[in-house]
Design an enzyme around this catalytic site. Structure first.
Site, PDB file in Angstrom:
ATOM      1  N   PRO A   1       0.825  -1.206   0.000  1.00 14.09           N
ATOM      2  CA  PRO A   1       0.000   0.000   0.000  1.00 14.09           C
ATOM      3  C   PRO A   1       0.863   1.261   0.000  1.00 14.09           C
ATOM      4  CG  PRO A   1      -0.843  -1.596   1.562  1.00 14.09           C
ATOM      5  CD  PRO A   1       0.491  -2.109   1.100  1.00 14.09           C
TER       6      PRO A   1
ATOM      7  N   LYS B   1       3.297   6.280   4.416  1.00 19.30           N
ATOM      8  CA  LYS B   1       2.796   4.905   4.440  1.00 19.30           C
ATOM      9  C   LYS B   1       2.419   4.460   5.846  1.00 19.30           C
ATOM     10  CE  LYS B   1       5.694   3.695   0.478  1.00 19.30           C
ATOM     11  NZ  LYS B   1       6.743   2.782  -0.044  1.00 19.30           N
TER      12      LYS B   1
ATOM     13  N   ARG C   1      14.280  -2.620  -5.814  1.00 20.35           N
ATOM     14  CA  ARG C   1      12.877  -2.762  -6.193  1.00 20.35           C
ATOM     15  C   ARG C   1      12.757  -3.051  -7.679  1.00 20.35           C
ATOM     16  NH1 ARG C   1       9.188  -0.905  -2.586  1.00 20.35           N
ATOM     17  NH2 ARG C   1       7.892  -2.348  -3.789  1.00 20.35           N
TER      18      ARG C   1
END
Length: 326
Positions: free
Chosen positions: A2, A50, A302
């Site tokens: 998320p 976040k 990533r």
């Protein structure tokens, strides 16, 4: 995982419960003693990047919000209902293994929950890879697990309130803290976001795809947003920020803010995200997309997608184009 828009939506789901007392609790969390939340009042709900921060006080302590404030919260939450299916909250790449908390969760060792004499304790909620919140409904299994069982996800925390409504937290990490660790100047969804500081960070001689994930300057900006805005700005992920014109960096920053805001609004309307480059094999123009695992030498790597034709490599100071790993 998320990202900022998702966590902001989670915060809007909690807003109608601010000012209410917790009447019943449940959940599997071993990070906190969930029973200590019973009979406490949810005093405030804030989001930063976040992370979601929930303030709890003794029910006889600070007063809850006024009727007018509750009405405003209800207006803000119109359209912020829970998704019908858990998959609507993520557009994540498939992950191998379990979320971090399930791998490294340790039992709580002492009580840090607020009491009547300590009204300043906040519960920090981090959603990891697959975390989510639902309001007034539980998540249901939409497919069998590896063993062939149709088991519903186990909530990490369930909070029932005096109004009869409830909040359910899944796959998140929680711990008590004394105050929200928030810097609105770095939050891309905040009206206080500091463009100048963000631009200074982007102008460093580092690959822009590294800088965009630096939460000190771009809190809430995650891997999906990174991939999408680099494609929109036609910038190669490994381009050093110091080699880009200021106008290019300004445009990239504009895309970051606009994409994040648009994604949030889509979530509030119950619509999904339709990526142009993230997890794609071809870009919208039909070019073959490349994929690599990119990140700082000693930092988090990533998955990154880019189009070599739409996002050409920029030569470094030595004249060599940015090197990539396919």
């Amino acid at each position: 995982m998320p990202e900022g828009p998702s966590v902001k939506k989670f915060q809007l789901l909690t807003s109608p419960f601010v000012g209410q007392v917790v009447t019943k609790v449940g959940g599997s969390s071993r990070k906190i003693n969930v029973n200590e939340l019973k009979a406490l009042r949810l005093q405030d709900s804030r989001v930063h990047g976040k992370n979601l921060f929930l303030a709890f006080v003794a029910a006889g302590g600070l007063l809850g919000p006024t009727v007018e404030e509750l009405a405003l919260q209800g207006e803000a939450c119109s359209g912020a209902s829970s998704p019908a299916q858990e998959g609507q909250e993520q557009v994540c790449a498939p992950q191998i293994g379990l979320p971090e908390e399930e791998l490294q969760e340790v039992p709580h060792s002492r009580s840090d929950a607020p009491d009547a004499g300590d009204p300043g304790n906040w519960l920090r909620v981090h959603f990891g890879l697959f975390g989510s919140i639902r309001a007034n409904e539980f998540s249901r299994a939409n497919k069998a697990n590896k063993r062939g069982d149709w088991k519903d996800p186990v909530p990490r925390l369930v909070l029932h309130f005096e109004s009869g409504g409830f909040l359910v937290f899944y796959n998140c990490r929680m711990h008590w803290c004394s105050s929200p660790m928030a810097d609105p100047a770095s939050d891309i969804l905040s009206v206080e976001f500091h463009r100048g500081r963000a631009l200074d960070a982007l102008r460093r001689p580092d690959p822009v795809c590294y800088t965009l994930l630096d939460q000190r300057y771009f809190s809430g900006l995650g891997n999906i947003i990174k991939n999408e805005i680099l494609y929109l700005a036609k910038i190669h992920p490994l381009t050093q920020g110091s080699l880009l014109a200021l106008s290019d960096l300004e445009r990239l920053l504009d895309y970051a803010i606009q994409f994040s805001s648009d994604w949030l609004q889509s979530k509030l309307r119950g619509k999904g995200l339709h990526p142009q480059i993230y997890q794609k094999e071809q870009c919208p123009l039909g070019h073959t997309v490349m994929k690599g695992t990119l990140g700082p030498l000693h930092g988090l790597k990533r998955l990154t997608w880019w189009c070599p034709q739409c996002q050409p490599a920029v030569p470094s100071g030595s004249g060599d184009p940015s090197s990539v790993t396919k």
